[in-house]
Design an enzyme around this catalytic site. Structure first.
Site, PDB file in Angstrom:
ATOM      1  N   ALA A   1      41.181  49.770  51.448  1.00 26.88           N
ATOM      2  CA  ALA A   1      40.343  50.468  51.080  1.00 26.88           C
ATOM      3  C   ALA A   1      38.707  48.783  50.995  1.00 26.88           C
ATOM      4  O   ALA A   1      38.674  48.046  50.279  1.00 26.88           O
ATOM      5  CB  ALA A   1      39.580  51.353  50.204  1.00 26.88           C
TER       6      ALA A   1
ATOM      7  N   VAL B   1      42.636  48.723  28.972  1.00 26.24           N
ATOM      8  CA  VAL B   1      43.740  49.053  29.257  1.00 26.24           C
ATOM      9  C   VAL B   1      44.977  48.296  28.731  1.00 26.24           C
ATOM     10  O   VAL B   1      46.123  49.219  28.768  1.00 26.24           O
ATOM     11  CB  VAL B   1      44.061  50.072  30.592  1.00 26.24           C
TER      12      VAL B   1
ATOM     13  N   TYR C   1      52.220  42.835  42.088  1.00 31.84           N
ATOM     14  CA  TYR C   1      51.899  43.435  42.363  1.00 31.84           C
ATOM     15  C   TYR C   1      52.487  44.606  42.915  1.00 31.84           C
ATOM     16  O   TYR C   1      51.852  45.870  43.039  1.00 31.84           O
ATOM     17  CB  TYR C   1      49.921  43.446  43.836  1.00 31.84           C
TER      18      TYR C   1
ATOM     19  N   ASN D   1      43.441  54.727  37.167  1.00 26.28           N
ATOM     20  CA  ASN D   1      42.819  53.581  38.655  1.00 26.28           C
ATOM     21  C   ASN D   1      42.639  52.079  37.893  1.00 26.28           C
ATOM     22  O   ASN D   1      42.836  51.507  38.804  1.00 26.28           O
ATOM     23  CB  ASN D   1      41.003  53.735  39.011  1.00 26.28           C
TER      24      ASN D   1
ATOM     25  N   ASP E   1      35.765  51.235  31.357  1.00 28.50           N
ATOM     26  CA  ASP E   1      36.053  49.809  31.755  1.00 28.50           C
ATOM     27  C   ASP E   1      35.841  48.780  31.036  1.00 28.50           C
ATOM     28  O   ASP E   1      35.070  49.418  29.211  1.00 28.50           O
ATOM     29  CB  ASP E   1      34.789  49.646  32.821  1.00 28.50           C
TER      30      ASP E   1
ATOM     31  N   LYS F   1      52.339  48.349  41.652  1.00 22.36           N
ATOM     32  CA  LYS F   1      52.643  49.648  41.952  1.00 22.36           C
ATOM     33  C   LYS F   1      53.758  50.625  42.387  1.00 22.36           C
ATOM     34  O   LYS F   1      53.442  51.977  42.301  1.00 22.36           O
ATOM     35  CB  LYS F   1      51.761  49.227  43.060  1.00 22.36           C
TER      36      LYS F   1
END
Length: 273
Positions: A214, A89, A181, A115, A60, A185
């Protein structure tokens, strides 16, 4: 109240089940999970990998939260390796170092779970270049950087491996305020399909999951309760997924139960679109 809503409320599936225990799906595997600090899908995925018998390195960009996550996992899984490596990242050097350092710490890498991602909410007409670029860079480019580094690693070793990317149903669905977003994706989905064809040459499978919603504390910080409740109510069960339910599907894709599956995007949702 609509008939659909009444049906959802009466469904036994509206009540989340107890978390499924581990079944050794990843016994002896070495797993790397990006963006695994905090309370979201990344942490749940790292924990599920450990439940399934793997040794894990989590990464992270937030050093303090990463350390806290590592401590929680190490305390629960004292007989397994739980490493931590700070990684942004957005930086190729960081990502390359993550893969090489994780391989050294674990002895090898069998599974990479991409992720890392960033959301936000802004109408297209009001969205700044900075907002667009940051979401695309972390969510899509970050997945590319990690996939590239992992494939370079896998082509230099004798064993194959698995990469699982975290996409989203917004790669298919339309939602206000989510153009950046959703575009990112959708790009992750396309990257998954194309890289999987090339990865087959070095014995690597690449698939993705596309969760609908989620619910977890971090998501609640960036999305209103009303919107979360509305999105959850649209699902067939009338509820959001538990993060462990998403993580369990990721573990399945990383396991030998899906050895003939590659280049696919598995929707973790009651409806694909």
């Amino acid at each position: 109240m609509t008939e659909t809503t009444i049906s959802q409320q009466r469904s036994p599936l509206a009540t989340p089940p107890e978390e499924t225990p581990g079944h050794g799906l990843l016994l002896g595997r070495k797993v790397v999970v990006t963006a695994a600090a905090g309370t979201g899908i990344g942490f749940a995925t790292a924990r599920r990998a450990l439940l399934e018998g793997a040794d894990v390195v989590i990464s992270d960009w937030h050093e303090r939260r990463l350390g806290e996550a590592q401590e929680r996992l190490a305390a629960e899984f004292a007989d397994q390796t739980v490493g931590q490596i700070v990684c942004n990242v957005q930086e190729s050097a960081d990502v390359d170092a993550l893969i090489s350092s994780a391989a050294s710490e674990l002895g090898r890498i069998d599974v990479l779970v991409n992720n890392a991602g960033l959301g936000g909410e802004a109408p297209v007409a009001d969205m700044t270049d900075e907002e667009w670029d940051r979401v695309i860079d972390i969510t899509l480019n970050g997945t590319f950087r990690a996939t590239r580094a992992a494939l370079r690693y896998f082509r230099g070793v004798e064993h194959g491996g698995v990469i699982v990317n975290n996409a989203s149903v917004l790669g298919w669905r339309a939602q206000r305020g989510q153009a950046h977003y959703a575009a990112a994706k959708a790009g992750v989905m396309a990257l998954t399909r194309c890289s999987a064809i090339e990865a087959a040459d070095v014995g690597v499978r690449i698939n993705a999951v596309a969760p609908s919603i989620a619910k977890h504390p971090f998501l609640a910080k960036v999305t209103s309760d009303d919107l979360l409740d509305e999105l959850a109510s649209r699902e067939a069960y009338g509820r959001a997924a538990e993060v462990w339910e998403v993580a369990a599907t990721i573990a399945m894709l990383a396991s030998d139960y899906t050895t003939y599956l590659t280049g696919e995007v598995v929707s973790i949702s009651s409806q694909r679109a």
